[in-house]
Design an enzyme around this catalytic site. Sequence first.
Site, PDB file in Angstrom:
ATOM      1  N   LYS A  39       0.848  -1.205   0.000  1.00 37.37           N
ATOM      2  CA  LYS A  39       0.000   0.000   0.000  1.00 37.37           C
ATOM      3  C   LYS A  39       0.883   1.254   0.000  1.00 37.37           C
ATOM      4  CE  LYS A  39      -0.360  -0.110   5.031  1.00 37.37           C
ATOM      5  NZ  LYS A  39      -1.193  -0.502   6.185  1.00 37.37           N
ATOM      6  N   TYR A 271      16.530  30.961   6.455  1.00 38.08           N
ATOM      7  CA  TYR A 271      15.278  31.593   6.903  1.00 38.08           C
ATOM      8  C   TYR A 271      15.113  31.484   8.415  1.00 38.08           C
ATOM      9  CZ  TYR A 271      13.531  31.116   2.053  1.00 38.08           C
ATOM     10  OH  TYR A 271      13.342  31.183   0.707  1.00 38.08           O
TER      11      TYR A 271
END
Length: 375
Positions: A39, A271
Amino acid sequence: MKELQKRVWAEISLGHIEHNLAQLRRWVPEGCRCMGVVKADAYGHGSTQVAHTLEQAGADYLGVYCLDEAAALRLDGITMPIMIFGHTPAQYIGDVLDFGLTQTVADAGSAAAYAQAAKADGRTLRVHIKVDTGLTRYGFCATGTHFEECVQQVEDVCRTDGLEVEGIYTHFAVSDEEGEFNHQYTLDQYALFQRLLERIEADGFHIPIRHCSNTGAIVYYPEMAMDMVRAGNVLYDLGDEEDRLGLQTTFTLKAKISAVRMVDADTYISYGLTYKTRQPERIGIVDAGYGDGLPRSISNHFRVWTKDGFAEQRGRLCMDTFMVDLTALPDVGEGDTVEIFGPHASIHELAAAAKTIPEEFYCSVTKRVPRIYIK
Ligand SMILES: *Cc1c(COP(=O)(O)O)cnc(C)c1O
């Protein structure tokens, strides 16, 4: 384009997945079936490649969550049994039948709707019944005062025309977690599942494939293997230092250092100004970021493996890049490759830095990152 630029890429070792399946086979009792869970694009590894590898290596079953995942595998030529763990709306049962898939049945309403859809086509749908023994997610609820009703509902499904009950299963909540409470909880879930199976057997219903174990139980409760184990993590080597099975790493994330520069002392990096150099640092810019699936929350809390050892990450991770400290690694430079996770840089350390689990990491690696398959 002549060839892939390889800015950041994933190396997927199909050979190691095959090895891990072989190790699983040696670990489980003789005769126990092995389902490979593919999955979520095989936990980010690429479901068609992994499914073909598992099919050739002789896995007994594949597990996916939904119809779309199963259909993609059939369209890609996978012929082995495939089971859908999740709910499929009854209107799609024709596709489940056309593709020869096995559907989970988790409640009485769906059982009736599935049977009706199959019979309308004059066909029989192969199903596994899902029983909830304490995870409290989906499935026929067997806990506490619901036990008798659960027995009745399961037996009703077994009697339903249009459904062939090939299997019955449950799923554990804490089989991979330490501690006495968790241990007892798992034993209780298992005992409840056994009690249910004994009851329906005594009432004359024999269901051929009974299963409950995913990776946690496979590793820590091998006596619970029953007729089949459902192996996800085990195949993808998410075992840690507790690895008892002798697994090999299947997913390595690598990236290139695109530039190196000297940064003065007392200089902020990236940042948010979350890191400030104390002395001059030799900083490498690594070409991978949150746009490739690395969570920003690991900023300043991880390290990458270089050809000469580990380099600490500095400042906030950006969409396409992050910075590392190469001061102590003078021979590592522009154009060199770093390992973000893999055989050297532990996925477990990285997952811990992000307060998550390795499989979430694997599933998060985005489409921008090419998967390169190694046999
Ligand atoms: C995802 C899943 C598995 C595989 O779990 P792992 O812990 O990765 O082995 C097994 N069974 C079901 C029902 C699942 O949803």
